[in-house]
Design an enzyme around this catalytic site. Structure first.
Site, short mmCIF file in Angstrom:
data_model
loop_
_atom_site.label_atom_id
_atom_site.label_comp_id
_atom_site.label_asym_id
_atom_site.label_seq_id
_atom_site.Cartn_x
_atom_site.Cartn_y
_atom_site.Cartn_z
CE1 TYR A 141 -3.70 -2.80 -0.03
CE2 TYR A 141 -3.91 -2.60 2.02
CZ TYR A 141 -4.03 -2.95 0.77
OH TYR A 141 -5.27 -3.73 0.98
CE LYS A 192 0.48 -18.68 -1.98
NZ LYS A 192 0.25 -19.47 -1.91
CG ASP A 224 -3.58 -19.53 -0.06
OD1 ASP A 224 -1.94 -19.75 0.36
OD2 ASP A 224 -3.20 -20.53 -0.88
CG ASP A 248 -7.83 -4.29 3.93
OD1 ASP A 248 -8.44 -3.55 4.14
OD2 ASP A 248 -7.30 -3.73 2.85
CG ASP A 252 -12.30 -5.74 6.05
OD1 ASP A 252 -12.14 -6.01 7.40
OD2 ASP A 252 -11.91 -5.25 5.43
MG LIG Z 1 -10.04 -3.52 5.13
MG LIG Z 2 -3.95 -21.10 -2.99
#
Ligand SMILES: [Mg+2]
Ligand SMILES: [Mg+2]
Lengths: 360, 360
Positions: A141, A192, A224, A248, A252
């Protein structure tokens, strides 16, 4: 010595919900549980309307001089056509950046009284109590280079850069480990690392930093899989720590597991322990001014403020217990209403929390 | 003309589940529904054991000469200590890269017979049928620069780069729109356009490309909200299209909504329509060789193959209907077993699908 709280109510339902949080602060002050001084300032659309700037210099100066900032919410359709530099959200982002608030604490708690509100089966989510610690000032970001360039062929190419330094990773991991020490002592670091070198480094730093916390049990999970596990068996988690973008998404997702985002507070801390505290829900312009908004996430944000910035954990516990009690009493604002409960407005809910605090 | 299918069974339960998928192909061939030629080749740990390479040149040559590749699964503890260049997963990644498989199709379908397997309430997920179209060869997983550098201060700094060109975005959007035209004609493009310029460009290209598909209703959603919405109301989605990393996270989240990942197939396509088809579950070394694995995701992968690479949509429909029928008959492998159903092994499940295909 008296601690300073800056109250920035903002837009939409912001003023209504913040008013109830102030009642709670005043009640704790009156019975000697805390010693705070409140100041108010403008932010967001309200500030733009008053002085043409969503983050007036005066607000920023006051925020820097405070121990904590209590924020209601910002934004609304009224300001959506403004240039991006003038939009209400800029006030919020500006406060975060100027105060150096790098640690975002996002609890996902499902009160047993509200278990039915979740889209998940009660046995999967009842008693859910996750703390997601999200890094807030780095990652893709903010990384450079960024933007859209035109290639010699005439085709455009968009770029954003995920960047973390070791010290940035270390300090957010320390926040997570310190919080976990006061909870279940279990931290899951999300990355990751099998694909992204940046997060491979994240994993190494997390592991190295954890060595200083022998009581902490640290695990690692790919992002993931973390998204899968939040859906499959969310109660396996105690504290999760991750970068800005993964945080983020996952915070959520975790919030929505509870089905009642009108109940969820948040904190954003800097290295000095200063913090900004706010509900995770928005300014809800559609119901603003009608006295029906749920003030509990804002009141719980005050609880987090007492715990993380004002060194008053006992008063924080009292707020948490008072909220639990009003739910037990069957009081519900419209957003969390269910059959057999008693629907109340914003002020009545705030008053009920104050009464519960007083042991009534 | 006969279509060529390369079968690469791989490791763990791979050979067992692929054997059942071959039964299904043979049955369709026998009754004249398809005209295919099967070849076999080695990949993954099995290939490493045989020739010291998880993706032998011969396998690659055969794959390129085929219309479609059917893959079982790769990997297992036996090969985990190998250098990364020799690990079974390299075989899979190598096939994807060499074939240029840029479009990953990840259906998240919850069969009504298995609705109870979900951690979500039945009314939220029953009838779920989402197709997630994930870009597979670009984004931050492949972008340069990448790696970990040491700053003059001695501190390390990790970097990965999210990159997309307009043409990469356009071609994956076209895949999504084409698929949506055969479904509900609704596409939700997922990005983080409010923060990431790369995905702001993604949104622009998606919108522009959609203009050529006047029947498609295109919406846009931020990735954090998409993760929330998948939990809150997943049935609002028809086709979702997104980049590599967001697709990685969201497709796994969506898969887990079904609670039965042993049922989910996938496809990875290139621009020529060649594709690799595989179940989303892994090689499950713990149950390999015991005849208890669920072959249905692999059989459904054959269905996708017939639909997307072999131009045999009617045969694909028959496979889908046959799987539906065996579930209706109450047959369940161990991973999807529930009270009152009849537990069967891998081969018995494959035989039941073949019988259902024949209308028995
Ligand atoms: Mg968010
Ligand atoms: Mg995956």
């Amino acid at each position: 010595m008296s601690k300073k709280i800056l109250v920035v109510a903002g837009d939409g339902i912001g003023p209504e919900i913040v008013a109830e949080a102030i009642k709670v602060l005043n009640a704790l002050q009156a019975d000697g549980a805390i010693d705070v001084t409140l100041e108010e300032a403008l932010v967001g659309g309200a500030a733009y309307d008053a002085v043409g700037n969503p983050l007036p210099e005066e607000t920023l100066t006051k925020a820097k001089a405070s121990d904590a900032v209590l924020l209601g919410a910002v934004g609304g359709p009224k300001w959506e056509s403004l240039h991006i530099s003038k939009r209400p959200e800029r006030g919020l982002l500006g406060l975060r950046a100027e105060l150096g608030l790098f640690a975002n604490l996002r609890p996902a708690v499902l009160y047993p009284q509200l278990a039915a509100a979740s889209t998940l089966k009660p046995e999967i989510v009842a008693g859910l109590d996750i703390m997601i610690v999200r890094e807030l000032t780095g990652d893709i970001y903010f990384g450079q280079p960024r933007g859209v360039e035109t290639l010699p062929s005439g085709e455009r190419r968009g770029i954003n850069t995920m960047v973390y330094t070791e010290s940035e990773v270390e300090r957010i991991c320390r926040v997570a480990f310190d919080i976990a020490m006061k909870r279940g002592k279990k931290v899951c670091s999300v990355d990751k690392a099998n694909v992204l070198e940046c997060t491979e480094m994240w994993r190494e730093v997390a592991t190295k930093t954890a060595a200083e916390y022998p009581e902490i049990s640290l695990s690692h999970m790919y992002v993931d899989n973390a998204a899968m596990q939040l859906v499959r068996a969310p109660k396996q988690f105690d504290v999760m720590v991750t970068g800005n973008i993964f945080g983020d998404i996952l915070s959520d997702c975790a919030a929505m597991l509870t089905g009642s985002i009108g109940m969820l507070p948040s904190a954003s801390l800097n290295e000095k322990g200063q913090g900004m505290y706010e509900p995770i829900h928005g300014s809800a312009p559609d119901i603003a001014g009608r006295g029906v908004a749920n003030p509990l996430a804002t009141i719980l944000s005050v609880g987090m403020m007492l715990r993380y910035s004002l060194d008053a954990p006992e008063a924080a516990d009292r707020i948490d217990a008072a909220v639990f009690k009003v739910l037990d009493q069957g009081l519900r604002t419209a957003d969390i209403m269910s059959e057999g409960m008693r629907q109340v407005g914003t002020a009545e809910m705030g008053d009920a929390v104050v009464a519960a605090l007083a042991g009534e």
